[in-house]
Write a protein that holds these residues in place. Sequence first.
Motif, PDB file in Angstrom:
ATOM      1  N   LEU A  82      24.077 -57.413 -12.751  1.00  8.21           N
ATOM      2  CA  LEU A  82      24.537 -56.377 -11.684  1.00  8.21           C
ATOM      3  C   LEU A  82      24.553 -54.906 -12.196  1.00  8.21           C
ATOM      4  CD1 LEU A  82      27.573 -58.073 -10.314  1.00  8.21           C
ATOM      5  CD2 LEU A  82      25.059 -58.264  -9.563  1.00  8.21           C
ATOM      6  N   PRO A  83      24.141 -53.963 -11.217  1.00 12.65           N
ATOM      7  CA  PRO A  83      23.885 -52.734 -11.530  1.00 12.65           C
ATOM      8  C   PRO A  83      25.398 -52.043 -12.113  1.00 12.65           C
ATOM      9  CG  PRO A  83      23.776 -52.926  -9.143  1.00 12.65           C
ATOM     10  CD  PRO A  83      23.968 -54.113  -9.869  1.00 12.65           C
ATOM     11  N   ARG A  84      25.284 -51.230 -12.880  1.00 12.79           N
ATOM     12  CA  ARG A  84      26.630 -50.490 -13.617  1.00 12.79           C
ATOM     13  C   ARG A  84      27.309 -49.800 -12.342  1.00 12.79           C
ATOM     14  NH1 ARG A  84      25.890 -48.682 -19.468  1.00 12.79           N
ATOM     15  NH2 ARG A  84      24.708 -50.408 -20.400  1.00 12.79           N
ATOM     16  N   LEU A  85      28.672 -49.696 -12.452  1.00  9.30           N
ATOM     17  CA  LEU A  85      29.422 -48.942 -11.679  1.00  9.30           C
ATOM     18  C   LEU A  85      28.998 -47.513 -11.999  1.00  9.30           C
ATOM     19  CD1 LEU A  85      32.748 -50.648 -11.608  1.00  9.30           C
ATOM     20  CD2 LEU A  85      30.969 -50.869  -9.819  1.00  9.30           C
ATOM     21  N   PRO A  86      28.831 -46.503 -11.156  1.00  8.31           N
ATOM     22  CA  PRO A  86      28.698 -44.922 -11.622  1.00  8.31           C
ATOM     23  C   PRO A  86      29.876 -44.527 -12.224  1.00  8.31           C
ATOM     24  CG  PRO A  86      28.853 -45.166  -9.180  1.00  8.31           C
ATOM     25  CD  PRO A  86      28.973 -46.833  -9.580  1.00  8.31           C
ATOM     26  N   ASP A  87      31.329 -44.954 -11.911  1.00 12.58           N
ATOM     27  CA  ASP A  87      32.350 -44.643 -12.694  1.00 12.58           C
ATOM     28  C   ASP A  87      33.495 -45.611 -12.200  1.00 12.58           C
ATOM     29  OD1 ASP A  87      33.998 -43.462 -10.518  1.00 12.58           O
ATOM     30  OD2 ASP A  87      32.659 -41.790 -10.271  1.00 12.58           O
ATOM     31  N   LEU A  88      34.512 -45.516 -13.010  1.00 14.48           N
ATOM     32  CA  LEU A  88      35.587 -46.326 -12.646  1.00 14.48           C
ATOM     33  C   LEU A  88      36.912 -45.952 -11.796  1.00 14.48           C
ATOM     34  CD1 LEU A  88      36.190 -48.107 -16.104  1.00 14.48           C
ATOM     35  CD2 LEU A  88      34.950 -48.977 -14.162  1.00 14.48           C
ATOM     36  N   ASN A  89      36.765 -44.392 -11.197  1.00 14.22           N
ATOM     37  CA  ASN A  89      37.570 -43.863 -10.379  1.00 14.22           C
ATOM     38  C   ASN A  89      37.828 -44.738  -9.333  1.00 14.22           C
ATOM     39  OD1 ASN A  89      38.190 -41.627 -12.272  1.00 14.22           O
ATOM     40  ND2 ASN A  89      36.172 -40.797 -11.715  1.00 14.22           N
ATOM     41  N   GLY A  90      39.130 -45.051  -9.005  1.00 16.35           N
ATOM     42  CA  GLY A  90      39.412 -45.774  -7.910  1.00 16.35           C
ATOM     43  C   GLY A  90      39.234 -47.393  -7.696  1.00 16.35           C
ATOM     44  N   LYS A  91      38.809 -47.697  -8.801  1.00 16.32           N
ATOM     45  CA  LYS A  91      38.251 -49.187  -9.242  1.00 16.32           C
ATOM     46  C   LYS A  91      39.405 -50.072  -9.632  1.00 16.32           C
ATOM     47  CE  LYS A  91      33.840 -48.208  -8.086  1.00 16.32           C
ATOM     48  NZ  LYS A  91      33.797 -47.721  -6.893  1.00 16.32           N
ATOM     49  N   VAL A  92      39.312 -51.252  -9.309  1.00 16.34           N
ATOM     50  CA  VAL A  92      40.387 -52.207  -9.850  1.00 16.34           C
ATOM     51  C   VAL A  92      39.468 -53.053 -10.987  1.00 16.34           C
ATOM     52  CG1 VAL A  92      41.732 -54.421  -9.366  1.00 16.34           C
ATOM     53  CG2 VAL A  92      41.399 -52.776  -7.788  1.00 16.34           C
ATOM     54  N   VAL A  93      40.188 -53.072 -12.232  1.00 17.10           N
ATOM     55  CA  VAL A  93      39.683 -53.677 -13.498  1.00 17.10           C
ATOM     56  C   VAL A  93      40.274 -54.807 -13.707  1.00 17.10           C
ATOM     57  CG1 VAL A  93      39.283 -53.239 -16.054  1.00 17.10           C
ATOM     58  CG2 VAL A  93      39.028 -51.424 -14.215  1.00 17.10           C
TER      59      VAL A  93
ATOM     60  N   TYR B  98      40.467 -42.560 -16.493  1.00 22.13           N
ATOM     61  CA  TYR B  98      39.840 -42.669 -15.312  1.00 22.13           C
ATOM     62  C   TYR B  98      40.985 -42.955 -14.304  1.00 22.13           C
ATOM     63  CZ  TYR B  98      35.658 -43.718 -17.775  1.00 22.13           C
ATOM     64  OH  TYR B  98      34.439 -43.805 -18.449  1.00 22.13           O
ATOM     65  N   ASN B  99      40.913 -42.517 -12.923  1.00 21.53           N
ATOM     66  CA  ASN B  99      41.877 -42.849 -11.862  1.00 21.53           C
ATOM     67  C   ASN B  99      41.818 -44.299 -11.658  1.00 21.53           C
ATOM     68  OD1 ASN B  99      43.834 -42.489 -10.188  1.00 21.53           O
ATOM     69  ND2 ASN B  99      42.438 -41.616  -8.445  1.00 21.53           N
ATOM     70  N   ILE B 100      41.873 -45.312 -12.325  1.00 21.38           N
ATOM     71  CA  ILE B 100      41.766 -46.580 -11.796  1.00 21.38           C
ATOM     72  C   ILE B 100      42.741 -47.053 -10.660  1.00 21.38           C
ATOM     73  CG2 ILE B 100      40.571 -47.500 -13.846  1.00 21.38           C
ATOM     74  CD1 ILE B 100      43.095 -48.795 -14.779  1.00 21.38           C
ATOM     75  N   ALA B 101      42.449 -47.717  -9.902  1.00 21.28           N
ATOM     76  CA  ALA B 101      43.334 -48.204  -8.629  1.00 21.28           C
ATOM     77  C   ALA B 101      44.164 -49.515  -9.106  1.00 21.28           C
ATOM     78  CB  ALA B 101      42.393 -48.772  -7.427  1.00 21.28           C
ATOM     79  N   GLY B 102      43.951 -50.188  -9.999  1.00 27.20           N
ATOM     80  CA  GLY B 102      44.819 -51.177 -10.490  1.00 27.20           C
ATOM     81  C   GLY B 102      44.007 -52.156 -11.462  1.00 27.20           C
ATOM     82  N   VAL B 103      44.699 -53.046 -11.987  1.00 28.86           N
ATOM     83  CA  VAL B 103      44.525 -53.971 -12.949  1.00 28.86           C
ATOM     84  C   VAL B 103      44.949 -55.461 -12.623  1.00 28.86           C
ATOM     85  CG1 VAL B 103      44.939 -54.714 -15.382  1.00 28.86           C
ATOM     86  CG2 VAL B 103      44.585 -52.244 -14.864  1.00 28.86           C
ATOM     87  N   ILE B 104      43.918 -56.231 -12.741  1.00 28.72           N
ATOM     88  CA  ILE B 104      44.340 -57.611 -12.567  1.00 28.72           C
ATOM     89  C   ILE B 104      43.959 -58.464 -13.827  1.00 28.72           C
ATOM     90  CG2 ILE B 104      42.162 -58.234 -11.687  1.00 28.72           C
ATOM     91  CD1 ILE B 104      43.465 -60.643  -9.840  1.00 28.72           C
ATOM     92  N   ARG B 105      44.988 -59.411 -14.603  1.00 31.87           N
ATOM     93  CA  ARG B 105      44.921 -59.914 -15.742  1.00 31.87           C
ATOM     94  C   ARG B 105      44.887 -61.606 -15.523  1.00 31.87           C
ATOM     95  NH1 ARG B 105      46.924 -57.025 -20.549  1.00 31.87           N
ATOM     96  NH2 ARG B 105      47.177 -55.038 -19.896  1.00 31.87           N
TER      97      ARG B 105
ATOM     98  N   GLU C 157      43.516 -50.868 -21.380  1.00 28.36           N
ATOM     99  CA  GLU C 157      44.133 -50.585 -20.250  1.00 28.36           C
ATOM    100  C   GLU C 157      44.622 -49.331 -20.163  1.00 28.36           C
ATOM    101  OE1 GLU C 157      47.544 -51.742 -16.686  1.00 28.36           O
ATOM    102  OE2 GLU C 157      47.014 -53.100 -18.089  1.00 28.36           O
ATOM    103  N   GLU C 158      45.427 -48.728 -21.317  1.00 23.47           N
ATOM    104  CA  GLU C 158      45.945 -47.598 -21.403  1.00 23.47           C
ATOM    105  C   GLU C 158      45.010 -46.559 -21.421  1.00 23.47           C
ATOM    106  OE1 GLU C 158      48.311 -47.420 -25.168  1.00 23.47           O
ATOM    107  OE2 GLU C 158      49.545 -49.031 -24.503  1.00 23.47           O
TER     108      GLU C 158
END
Length: 95
Positions: free
Chosen positions: A21-32, A57-64, A50-51
Amino acid sequence: KMIVLSPEGKARTSAVRVPALPRLPDLNGKVVGFLDNGKPNGDLLQERFEELLKRSYNIAGVIRRRKISAQQGAPQAYLEELAAQADCIISGLGD
């Protein structure tokens, strides 16, 4: 008569090719999403990632999710959940 068994495995090849898949331009606002392979210290490695991501980045959240062991594939439910909720997934190794 002697039977000799070879410990060499046969590599399994897959006829199915999945394009990257194409790379994300950045991780801001994204869920990792993090998929821990179940090896020792995998959780510590992901906590550190995660730290670093939260700091950079201003990531929106994390799912593990954590596999039972490195030898088993991830349960289909984990893969579906990660695919539905995460914008990108980091699958990490421990040890």
